[in-house]
Motif scaffolding. Structure first.
Motif, PDB file in Angstrom:
ATOM      1  N   SER A   1       0.691  -1.247  -0.088  1.00 20.05           N
ATOM      2  CA  SER A   1       0.068  -0.042   0.069  1.00 20.05           C
ATOM      3  C   SER A   1       0.869   1.306   0.012  1.00 20.05           C
ATOM      4  O   SER A   1       0.555   2.139  -0.612  1.00 20.05           O
ATOM      5  CB  SER A   1      -0.826   0.082   1.173  1.00 20.05           C
ATOM      6  OG  SER A   1      -1.671   1.167   1.447  1.00 20.05           O
ATOM      7  N   ALA A   2       1.939   1.573   1.027  1.00 21.69           N
ATOM      8  CA  ALA A   2       2.691   2.256   0.813  1.00 21.69           C
ATOM      9  C   ALA A   2       3.379   2.650  -0.522  1.00 21.69           C
ATOM     10  O   ALA A   2       3.604   3.847  -0.970  1.00 21.69           O
ATOM     11  CB  ALA A   2       3.794   2.174   2.086  1.00 21.69           C
TER      12      ALA A   2
ATOM     13  N   LEU B   1      11.975   5.514   0.098  1.00 23.09           N
ATOM     14  CA  LEU B   1      13.043   4.677   0.939  1.00 23.09           C
ATOM     15  C   LEU B   1      12.615   4.066   2.250  1.00 23.09           C
ATOM     16  O   LEU B   1      13.038   3.120   2.649  1.00 23.09           O
ATOM     17  CB  LEU B   1      14.170   5.401   1.016  1.00 23.09           C
ATOM     18  CG  LEU B   1      14.746   5.748  -0.521  1.00 23.09           C
ATOM     19  CD1 LEU B   1      16.023   6.777  -0.410  1.00 23.09           C
ATOM     20  CD2 LEU B   1      15.252   4.694  -1.339  1.00 23.09           C
ATOM     21  N   MET B   2      11.889   4.972   3.159  1.00 21.68           N
ATOM     22  CA  MET B   2      11.846   4.756   4.398  1.00 21.68           C
ATOM     23  C   MET B   2      10.545   3.808   4.541  1.00 21.68           C
ATOM     24  O   MET B   2      10.494   2.896   5.687  1.00 21.68           O
ATOM     25  CB  MET B   2      11.381   6.022   5.221  1.00 21.68           C
ATOM     26  CG  MET B   2      12.815   6.985   5.334  1.00 21.68           C
ATOM     27  SD  MET B   2      13.950   6.314   6.206  1.00 21.68           S
ATOM     28  CE  MET B   2      15.137   7.419   6.054  1.00 21.68           C
ATOM     29  N   THR B   3       9.766   3.660   3.611  1.00 20.82           N
ATOM     30  CA  THR B   3       8.572   2.661   3.806  1.00 20.82           C
ATOM     31  C   THR B   3       8.545   1.380   2.956  1.00 20.82           C
ATOM     32  O   THR B   3       7.767   0.607   2.990  1.00 20.82           O
ATOM     33  CB  THR B   3       7.360   3.154   3.172  1.00 20.82           C
ATOM     34  OG1 THR B   3       7.538   3.797   1.899  1.00 20.82           O
ATOM     35  CG2 THR B   3       7.064   4.623   4.196  1.00 20.82           C
TER      36      THR B   3
ATOM     37  N   GLY C   1      10.466  -1.253   3.320  1.00 22.43           N
ATOM     38  CA  GLY C   1      10.586  -2.485   4.225  1.00 22.43           C
ATOM     39  C   GLY C   1       9.474  -3.013   4.868  1.00 22.43           C
ATOM     40  O   GLY C   1       9.194  -4.226   5.257  1.00 22.43           O
ATOM     41  N   GLY C   2       8.426  -2.099   5.057  1.00 17.38           N
ATOM     42  CA  GLY C   2       7.276  -2.630   5.752  1.00 17.38           C
ATOM     43  C   GLY C   2       7.566  -2.676   7.210  1.00 17.38           C
ATOM     44  O   GLY C   2       6.477  -3.184   7.764  1.00 17.38           O
ATOM     45  N   ARG C   3       8.542  -2.125   7.762  1.00 17.24           N
ATOM     46  CA  ARG C   3       8.722  -2.147   9.304  1.00 17.24           C
ATOM     47  C   ARG C   3       9.367  -0.671   9.510  1.00 17.24           C
ATOM     48  O   ARG C   3      10.145  -0.238   8.924  1.00 17.24           O
ATOM     49  CB  ARG C   3       9.556  -3.411   9.657  1.00 17.24           C
ATOM     50  CG  ARG C   3       9.248  -4.634   9.110  1.00 17.24           C
ATOM     51  CD  ARG C   3      10.190  -5.615   9.641  1.00 17.24           C
ATOM     52  NE  ARG C   3       9.956  -6.081  11.059  1.00 17.24           N
ATOM     53  CZ  ARG C   3      10.979  -6.723  11.653  1.00 17.24           C
ATOM     54  NH1 ARG C   3      12.180  -7.261  11.165  1.00 17.24           N
ATOM     55  NH2 ARG C   3      10.957  -7.061  13.081  1.00 17.24           N
ATOM     56  N   SER C   4       9.051  -0.549  10.722  1.00 19.36           N
ATOM     57  CA  SER C   4       9.547   0.996  11.424  1.00 19.36           C
ATOM     58  C   SER C   4      10.013   0.772  12.869  1.00 19.36           C
ATOM     59  O   SER C   4       9.390  -0.066  13.642  1.00 19.36           O
ATOM     60  CB  SER C   4       8.345   1.759  11.048  1.00 19.36           C
ATOM     61  OG  SER C   4       8.741   3.235  11.698  1.00 19.36           O
ATOM     62  N   ALA C   5      10.759   1.717  13.181  1.00 12.56           N
ATOM     63  CA  ALA C   5      11.001   2.037  14.674  1.00 12.56           C
ATOM     64  C   ALA C   5      11.266   3.492  14.698  1.00 12.56           C
ATOM     65  O   ALA C   5      11.237   4.173  13.910  1.00 12.56           O
ATOM     66  CB  ALA C   5      12.555   1.185  14.841  1.00 12.56           C
TER      67      ALA C   5
ATOM     68  N   PHE D   1      13.631   5.542  15.557  1.00 12.12           N
ATOM     69  CA  PHE D   1      14.864   6.458  14.659  1.00 12.12           C
ATOM     70  C   PHE D   1      14.228   6.578  13.291  1.00 12.12           C
ATOM     71  O   PHE D   1      14.861   7.685  12.911  1.00 12.12           O
ATOM     72  CB  PHE D   1      16.090   5.531  14.587  1.00 12.12           C
ATOM     73  CG  PHE D   1      17.162   6.448  14.367  1.00 12.12           C
ATOM     74  CD1 PHE D   1      17.674   7.565  15.025  1.00 12.12           C
ATOM     75  CD2 PHE D   1      17.898   6.081  13.247  1.00 12.12           C
ATOM     76  CE1 PHE D   1      18.534   8.269  14.602  1.00 12.12           C
ATOM     77  CE2 PHE D   1      19.190   6.789  12.817  1.00 12.12           C
ATOM     78  CZ  PHE D   1      19.438   7.974  13.400  1.00 12.12           C
ATOM     79  N   VAL D   2      13.772   5.760  12.690  1.00 11.52           N
ATOM     80  CA  VAL D   2      13.180   6.028  11.152  1.00 11.52           C
ATOM     81  C   VAL D   2      12.404   7.393  11.194  1.00 11.52           C
ATOM     82  O   VAL D   2      12.634   8.260  10.158  1.00 11.52           O
ATOM     83  CB  VAL D   2      12.167   4.889  10.690  1.00 11.52           C
ATOM     84  CG1 VAL D   2      11.956   5.418   9.190  1.00 11.52           C
ATOM     85  CG2 VAL D   2      13.179   3.682  10.360  1.00 11.52           C
ATOM     86  N   GLY D   3      11.756   7.815  12.179  1.00 10.48           N
ATOM     87  CA  GLY D   3      10.840   8.824  12.266  1.00 10.48           C
ATOM     88  C   GLY D   3      11.673   9.760  12.484  1.00 10.48           C
ATOM     89  O   GLY D   3      11.297  11.124  12.028  1.00 10.48           O
ATOM     90  N   VAL D   4      12.538   9.937  13.238  1.00 12.86           N
ATOM     91  CA  VAL D   4      13.708  10.928  13.660  1.00 12.86           C
ATOM     92  C   VAL D   4      14.122  11.498  12.322  1.00 12.86           C
ATOM     93  O   VAL D   4      14.565  12.660  12.099  1.00 12.86           O
ATOM     94  CB  VAL D   4      14.841  10.610  14.555  1.00 12.86           C
ATOM     95  CG1 VAL D   4      15.943  11.632  14.620  1.00 12.86           C
ATOM     96  CG2 VAL D   4      14.145  10.343  15.998  1.00 12.86           C
ATOM     97  N   LEU D   5      14.626  10.358  11.475  1.00 11.82           N
ATOM     98  CA  LEU D   5      15.366  10.681  10.203  1.00 11.82           C
ATOM     99  C   LEU D   5      14.328  11.729   9.290  1.00 11.82           C
ATOM    100  O   LEU D   5      14.769  12.616   8.689  1.00 11.82           O
ATOM    101  CB  LEU D   5      15.661   9.582   9.303  1.00 11.82           C
ATOM    102  CG  LEU D   5      16.935   8.689   9.971  1.00 11.82           C
ATOM    103  CD1 LEU D   5      17.261   7.413   9.353  1.00 11.82           C
ATOM    104  CD2 LEU D   5      18.012   9.386  10.262  1.00 11.82           C
ATOM    105  N   MET D   6      13.027  11.189   9.246  1.00 21.87           N
ATOM    106  CA  MET D   6      12.206  11.878   8.595  1.00 21.87           C
ATOM    107  C   MET D   6      11.730  13.488   8.735  1.00 21.87           C
ATOM    108  O   MET D   6      11.828  14.126   8.161  1.00 21.87           O
ATOM    109  CB  MET D   6      10.977  10.952   8.026  1.00 21.87           C
ATOM    110  CG  MET D   6      10.871   9.532   7.501  1.00 21.87           C
ATOM    111  SD  MET D   6       9.551   8.756   7.358  1.00 21.87           S
ATOM    112  CE  MET D   6       9.057   9.557   5.951  1.00 21.87           C
ATOM    113  N   LEU D   7      11.647  13.414  10.206  1.00 18.94           N
ATOM    114  CA  LEU D   7      11.524  14.543  10.717  1.00 18.94           C
ATOM    115  C   LEU D   7      12.504  15.713  10.586  1.00 18.94           C
ATOM    116  O   LEU D   7      12.453  16.878  10.664  1.00 18.94           O
ATOM    117  CB  LEU D   7      11.157  14.422  12.404  1.00 18.94           C
ATOM    118  CG  LEU D   7       9.736  13.795  12.802  1.00 18.94           C
ATOM    119  CD1 LEU D   7       9.701  13.731  14.155  1.00 18.94           C
ATOM    120  CD2 LEU D   7       8.712  14.731  12.244  1.00 18.94           C
TER     121      LEU D   7
END
Length: 364
Positions: A132-133, A330-332, A334-338, A340-346
């Motif tokens: 979906s992403a 790029l960030m989505t 893999g279908g998994r998140s933690a 630090f991924v949010g920190v990079l995007m912010l």
């Protein structure tokens, strides 16, 4: 209705709903008090966003996260559409284009990044439907190409070039709306088995019956529209008081306030480990703005605007949209998140915000 009243009385944020009639009355009594109206409208939009989030989550538990995300994105984007239409009617094409590009960037970087961060702080690793992403980011790439194309028209500043840009914008708008409709058909009808959400044990039962939730969604949307009109009429003058540039206002302030309802739902979904809902809201809203709202504004400009609007954005806006779309892809993937991924995007979003605040681009 009893559940709805209980939620309003028990949630301190929803007590701010008292500012909704206050801002409407203030608009009638003091229409020139722009700074006051700006502050009151923001205070009124916050609880309306929270209430919209609460109702949408109730519907999403019955329809599934894919449809729930689409529903929230659609209703949330109605606010942004109303803000843009108001500015379009006033002939403020710069503000309209800045708010459209800013909403795309805010949804793909700020909303999605904050969702990953908020969810990651509570859950070690979260999973969501990467197919979906990937579809939503692919649609965003298509919209970015459409935004770039008018900028390469030779002699776009001449009379002939301007006419060509306008015709090209109309054709591109029709193509984008058609592509968006086919994307909905693909994800909701012909290949919907690929777009189901991941099972989340924390989702819980619906807080509201579906009928009450839908009624709440409709009522809140109307109120948000009323408050948004006050907001857009006061934001420019208030921004000058606070020392903010027009580019920063359109790209950051209008985009964040206009997307407040969607952000409340996305953040709430992330906290409850329903990241399919959060990703669906963030990327679904961004693609809907790029492929439906922006083209629709081009068509509406022929009806309500003093002059037709085109899809020619300034180079800085196109670059930011392209970077944000690439980052989201790029960030989505893999279908998994933690967290630090949010920190990079912010961080990417903050870079854009700081740049616009200190060195605003030259908007055409």
């Amino acid at each position: 209705m009893a559940r709805l009243l209980k939620e309003i009385l028990g949630n301190p944020v929803l007590w701010l709903l008292a500012f909704v009639p206050v801002v409407i009355i203030a608009q009638v009594l003091e229409p020139k008090a722009h700074t006051l109206l700006f502050a009151l409208s923001v205070l009124a939009i916050v609880p309306l966003a929270a209430l919209l989030s609460y109702a949408t989550e109730s519907v999403a538990t019955k329809t599934g996260d894919t449809v729930g995300g689409l529903l929230n994105a659609t209703l949330g984007n109605l606010t942004e559409l109303i803000i843009a239409v108001t500015a379009l009617h006033a002939g403020q094409h710069t503000l309209v284009k800045a708010s459209v590009a800013g909403a795309i960037v805010a949804n793909t970087l700020f909303m999605l990044g904050a969702s990953f961060l908020i969810g990651g702080l509570r859950h070690h690793v979260q999973e969501y439907n990467r197919i979906s992403a990937r579809l939503q980011t692919s649609l965003l790439f298509l919209a970015t190409i459409a935004m770039m194309t008018p900028s390469v028209v030779p002699d776009a500043d001449s009379v002939a070039g301007s006419a060509l840009t306008q015709k090209l914008s109309v054709g591109l708008s029709a193509l984008l709306i058609g592509s968006y409709a086919l994307g909905l058909l693909f994800s909701l009808k012909t290949h919907r088995e690929f777009f189901g959400g991941t099972d989340h044990p924390e989702a819980g039962e619906a807080a509201l019956p579906v009928g009450v939730a839908l009624g709440t969604l409709a009522g809140v949307t109307v109120l948000v529209a009323l408050v948004s009109e006050v907001f857009v009429e006061s934001v420019q003058q208030a921004a000058a008081t606070f020392g903010m540039t027009p580019a920063f206002v359109g790209f950051i302030v209008v985009a964040l306030v206009g997307g407040a309802a969607e952000m409340a739902s996305a953040f709430s979904g992330a906290r409850k480990n329903r990241l399919d809902l959060s990703v669906g809201i963030a990327l679904g809203s961004a693609s809907q703005i790029a492929l439906f709202v922006a083209p629709m504004l081009v068509f509406l400009s022929y009806v309500i605007g003093p002059a037709p609007m085109n899809l020619q954005f300034w180079p800085g806006a196109v670059t930011m949209v392209l970077i944000s779309t690439t980052t989201a892809f790029l960030m989505t993937s893999g279908g998994r998140s933690a967290w630090f991924v949010g920190v990079l995007m912010l961080t990417v979003y903050l870079i854009f915000g700081l740049t616009l605040y200190l060195l605003p681009p030259k908007i055409q």
